[in-house]
Design an enzyme around this catalytic site. Structure first.
Site, PDB file in Angstrom:
ATOM      1  N   GLU A  73      38.785  52.793  36.966  1.00  0.00           N
ATOM      2  CA  GLU A  73      38.205  52.899  38.307  1.00  0.00           C
ATOM      3  C   GLU A  73      39.364  53.246  39.234  1.00  0.00           C
ATOM      4  O   GLU A  73      40.378  52.547  39.240  1.00  0.00           O
ATOM      5  CB  GLU A  73      37.584  51.550  38.700  1.00  0.00           C
ATOM      6  CG  GLU A  73      36.888  51.640  40.032  1.00  0.00           C
ATOM      7  CD  GLU A  73      36.257  50.325  40.474  1.00  0.00           C
ATOM      8  OE1 GLU A  73      36.246  49.366  39.684  1.00  0.00           O
ATOM      9  OE2 GLU A  73      35.807  50.278  41.625  1.00  0.00           O
ATOM     10  N   ARG A 101      42.188  41.541  26.400  1.00  0.00           N
ATOM     11  CA  ARG A 101      43.046  42.220  27.346  1.00  0.00           C
ATOM     12  C   ARG A 101      44.465  41.683  27.251  1.00  0.00           C
ATOM     13  O   ARG A 101      44.693  40.600  26.719  1.00  0.00           O
ATOM     14  CB  ARG A 101      42.509  42.129  28.763  1.00  0.00           C
ATOM     15  CG  ARG A 101      42.212  40.744  29.293  1.00  0.00           C
ATOM     16  CD  ARG A 101      41.328  40.814  30.532  1.00  0.00           C
ATOM     17  NE  ARG A 101      42.003  41.420  31.661  1.00  0.00           N
ATOM     18  CZ  ARG A 101      41.479  42.423  32.381  1.00  0.00           C
ATOM     19  NH1 ARG A 101      40.296  42.918  32.072  1.00  0.00           N
ATOM     20  NH2 ARG A 101      42.128  42.911  33.407  1.00  0.00           N
ATOM     21  N   LYS A 104      44.342  44.749  39.418  1.00  0.00           N
ATOM     22  CA  LYS A 104      44.623  45.694  40.497  1.00  0.00           C
ATOM     23  C   LYS A 104      44.425  45.070  41.865  1.00  0.00           C
ATOM     24  O   LYS A 104      45.188  45.323  42.790  1.00  0.00           O
ATOM     25  CB  LYS A 104      43.703  46.908  40.350  1.00  0.00           C
ATOM     26  CG  LYS A 104      44.190  47.882  39.297  1.00  0.00           C
ATOM     27  CD  LYS A 104      43.271  49.071  39.186  1.00  0.00           C
ATOM     28  CE  LYS A 104      42.037  48.718  38.394  1.00  0.00           C
ATOM     29  NZ  LYS A 104      41.153  49.854  38.147  1.00  0.00           N
TER      30      LYS A 104
HETATM   31  P1  ATP Z   1      41.776  45.207  36.841  1.00  0.00           P
HETATM   32  O1  ATP Z   1      41.118  43.902  36.538  1.00  0.00           O
HETATM   33  O2  ATP Z   1      43.245  45.197  36.747  1.00  0.00           O
HETATM   34  O3  ATP Z   1      41.297  45.834  38.101  1.00  0.00           O
HETATM   35  P2  ATP Z   1      39.916  46.738  35.418  1.00  0.00           P
HETATM   36  O4  ATP Z   1      39.462  46.366  34.065  1.00  0.00           O
HETATM   37  O5  ATP Z   1      38.992  46.503  36.547  1.00  0.00           O
HETATM   38  O6  ATP Z   1      41.334  46.130  35.646  1.00  0.00           O
HETATM   39  P3  ATP Z   1      39.570  49.516  35.079  1.00  0.00           P
HETATM   40  O7  ATP Z   1      40.067  50.603  35.924  1.00  0.00           O
HETATM   41  O8  ATP Z   1      38.108  49.275  35.042  1.00  0.00           O
HETATM   42  O9  ATP Z   1      40.350  48.249  35.493  1.00  0.00           O
HETATM   43  O10 ATP Z   1      40.134  49.639  33.600  1.00  0.00           O
HETATM   44  C1  ATP Z   1      40.135  50.804  32.811  1.00  0.00           C
HETATM   45  C2  ATP Z   1      40.224  50.393  31.372  1.00  0.00           C
HETATM   46  O11 ATP Z   1      41.409  49.638  31.143  1.00  0.00           O
HETATM   47  C3  ATP Z   1      39.056  49.515  30.980  1.00  0.00           C
HETATM   48  O12 ATP Z   1      38.561  49.956  29.746  1.00  0.00           O
HETATM   49  C4  ATP Z   1      39.659  48.148  30.874  1.00  0.00           C
HETATM   50  O13 ATP Z   1      38.990  47.364  29.946  1.00  0.00           O
HETATM   51  C5  ATP Z   1      41.105  48.434  30.484  1.00  0.00           C
HETATM   52  N1  ATP Z   1      41.985  47.356  30.926  1.00  0.00           N
HETATM   53  C6  ATP Z   1      42.136  46.878  32.172  1.00  0.00           C
HETATM   54  N2  ATP Z   1      42.976  45.841  32.204  1.00  0.00           N
HETATM   55  C7  ATP Z   1      43.388  45.645  30.923  1.00  0.00           C
HETATM   56  C8  ATP Z   1      44.272  44.718  30.285  1.00  0.00           C
HETATM   57  N3  ATP Z   1      44.901  43.778  30.978  1.00  0.00           N
HETATM   58  N4  ATP Z   1      44.436  44.831  28.954  1.00  0.00           N
HETATM   59  C9  ATP Z   1      43.812  45.786  28.258  1.00  0.00           C
HETATM   60  N5  ATP Z   1      42.981  46.685  28.789  1.00  0.00           N
HETATM   61  C10 ATP Z   1      42.758  46.623  30.107  1.00  0.00           C
HETATM   62 MG    MG Z   2      37.110  47.295  36.745  1.00  0.00          MG
END
Ligand code: ATP
Ligand code: MG
Length: 563
Positions: free
Chosen positions: A39, A266, A276
């Site tokens: 995102e 994760r 983020k």
């Molecule tokens: P955040 O919680 O940091 O905002 P998010 O999961 O909302 O992370 P996205 O932009 O939706 O961020 O993530 C893109 C991809 O990266 C998704 O498939 C997500 O599962 C993966 N991802 C995000 N954070 C992690 C992590 N700490 N470890 C492994 N994969 C991750």
């Molecule tokens: Mg997300």
């Protein structure tokens, strides 16, 4: 028959095992397609690197496999073009290539709308006019079932009419939502008639004001996957409970392709945060200088700090993929970096806290060129000449006025080896009469000891680094330490700001470094001998004002402290 080669994959984890089995059974007709779906609401962090290495890694390992880059841009308010550019840069910098064009969930807005109409026509979605509070109330809890919305049995015609008018902008935000009609009594809250469309009168960075209704993440994600022909939709464990919804949408719509969602744990890293939203908070509240602050766990921060793509990929390989939740010690990441830099970074001389040394018996205007190896274990990295002259700088901490016996460096009357130059003996300590501070040392050198030769087998244990005062150039050095003092900055729900490390940045305004670095460009990484690995700061370093970031120390000093 499949054109995919199962032997290609080096890694073995449960996801790769599933993929290999699918290839053997030809489940996906010879295809393996993954995607990385960020995102664009912030910069990528090291946790995303894990997902990138998994998704793009699979595409690299399995012959003919592909990985799409798709921006999940369904949230008009929080998303910015700056983030999209930064994410593209980060993926590319890590050394990966997305398949074909970049995809955007917003490319599918029209399809998503058509699918929603299809759901309404099938009696599987309805417009609900409860307020947000009421919806929450009707949803029930983990232990209690929800209640049906009074709008649940609106006719297909009424739903179609209302949904169309939602799109036309006739209603205010929050007055109506479109919900999937699944089961308000489901033990899985995600299936209690989840929202699939909401009204948001906000400008979207790509579709402008074309839309005032936006699809929800869960609904968008599975359809986007299906539209792109994704075979394996890999995501983190928090989506496990959403999988039944993912499958419900695709089964109900009978999409031509039904990707398999597979969850993995994760990455959590000690002494830092991995969200983020919270990283944005660090930036907006000024605890970090920006998303690319070298203390940040963002990919851009790590890059600016001096991390190499190779070290990050190695780290992701080392931690592997599983379903087990864990917190990885940041020391593991640092160890991967040290391994890489130890192999590849050229060695140079840099004196962080200079102490002037005058060699009284060295000829006044003489300059000698000393041969230095660029890497002691790698002769192929060549040698360079380093000038030596009457006045040099050594590290202040390499001198002690009253040294203990085991201090094998310089002290009054003691002798030390200058790396690849001469032996010197301290004969006098010059102090400021007013403050008592040491101003400089007077030493003698042994002309017979050039290049480290031992003239008469005498024992000189210590070797220290140095630069010629006449030739060295000044540089600003930034020493970084961990951003947080706590292993888990949010332990027990704590406010992470309480454990910010006040000493995470130490500035050294004027180090003296060897002249060969005068032209060192942004991102150039060296080892300052005996000090650590340092990288030219890509943002602030200028030819007339060099700035180096300490990438990592030579040894893990924290491992000792924690023993
Ligand atoms: P955040 O919680 O940091 O905002 P998010 O999961 O909302 O992370 P996205 O932009 O939706 O961020 O993530 C893109 C991809 O990266 C998704 O498939 C997500 O599962 C993966 N991802 C995000 N954070 C992690 C992590 N700490 N470890 C492994 N994969 C991750
Ligand atoms: Mg997300």
């Amino acid at each position: 028959m499949t054109h995919l080669d199962t032997e290609m994959s080096q890694g073995s984890d449960f996801i790769r095992t599933i993929i290999k089995d699918d290839i053997l059974s030809d489940k996906h007709k010879g295809k393996v397609a993954t995607r990385f779906p960020p995102e664009p609401n912030g910069y990528l962090h090291i946790g995303h690197a894990k997902s990138i290495c998994l998704n793009f890694g699979i595409a690299e390992e399995f012959n003919g496999a592909t990985c799409n880059l798709r921006f999940d841009d369904t949230n008009p308010e929080k998303e910015e073009v700056e983030y999209i550019e930064a994410i593209k840069d980060d993926v590319t910098w890590l050394g990966f290539h997305w398949h074909g064009d970049i995809h955007y969930a917003s490319d599918y807005f029209e399809d998503l709308y058509a699918y929603a109409v299809q759901l309404i026509k099938a009696g599987k979605a309805y417009v609900c006019s409860l307020s947000a509070d009421e919806i929450r109330e009707y949803r029930g809890t983990l232990t209690e079932p929800g209640k049906d919305s009074p709008y649940r049995n609106r006719s297909v015609e009424e739903n179609l009419d209302l949904f169309e008018r939602m799109r036309k902008g006739e209603f205010d935000e929050g007055s109506h939502i479109l919900r999937a009609k699944i089961d308000m009594a489901s033990p899985n809250i995600n299936l209690r008639d989840p929202a699939i469309y909401r009204i948001r009168k906000a400008e979207h960075h790509r579709t402008g004001d074309a839309w005032c209704i936006y699809p929800m993440y869960d609904y968008t994600h599975c359809i986007s996957d299906a539209m792109e022909g994704i075979t394996h939709s890999l995501c983190t464990l928090e989506f496990e409970d959403h999988r039944p919804l993912y499958n419900w949408v695709l089964e109900t719509l009978k999409t031509p392709c039904h990707p398999q969602q597979i969850e993995f744990s994760r990455l959590n890293l000690s002494y830092t945060l991995m969200s983020k939203r919270k990283l944005l908070q660090l930036v907006s509240e000024g605890h970090a200088t920006g998303w690319d602050d070298p203390r940040m766990p963002t990919i851009s921060g790590l890059r600016r700090r001096g991390y190499t793509p190779r070290s990050i990929r190695k780290f992701c390989e080392r931690i592997g993929i599983s379903k087990k939740e864990s917190r990885i010690d940041v020391g593991v990441l640092e160890a991967c970096l040290r391994d890489d830099l130890n192999e590849n970074a050229p060695r140079v001389m840099g004196v962080l806290e200079p102490l002037k040394v005058v060699i009284e018996n060295y000829p006044e205007n003489q300059v000698e060129e000393m041969d230095m190896m660029n890497h002691p274990q790698k002769p192929e990295m060549g040698t360079r000449k380093l000038p030596f002259s009457k006045v040099i700088y050594i590290e202040r901490s390499d001198f002690m006025e009253d040294p203990p016996k085991k201090f094998f460096r310089l002290g009054p009357g003691r002798e030390v080896r200058l790396r690849s130059a001469y032996y010197i003996t301290c004969t006098q300590v010059v102090k400021d009469p007013a403050t008592g501070d040491i101003l400089e040392l007077i030493c003698t050198y042994d002309p017979e000891s050039r290049g480290g030769a031992t003239p008469d087998n005498r024992k000189v244990k210590g070797t220290i680094h140095w630069v010629s005062a006449l030739h060295a150039i000044p540089a600003e050095i930034r020493l970084y330490d961990r951003l947080f003092m706590e292993d888990n900055p949010e332990k027990g729900g704590a406010d992470f700001r309480a454990s910010l490390n006040p000493d995470s940045l130490t500035l050294i305004p004027k180090a003296m470094i060897e002249h060969t670095l005068a032209q060192a460009g942004p991102g150039y990484i060296v080892q300052f001998e005996r000090q650590g690995y340092f990288c030219v700061d890509a943002r602030d370093s200028k030819p007339d004002h060099l700035v180096f970031n300490r990438t990592v120390t030579l040894k893990d000093t924290w491992a000792k402290i924690n023993q």
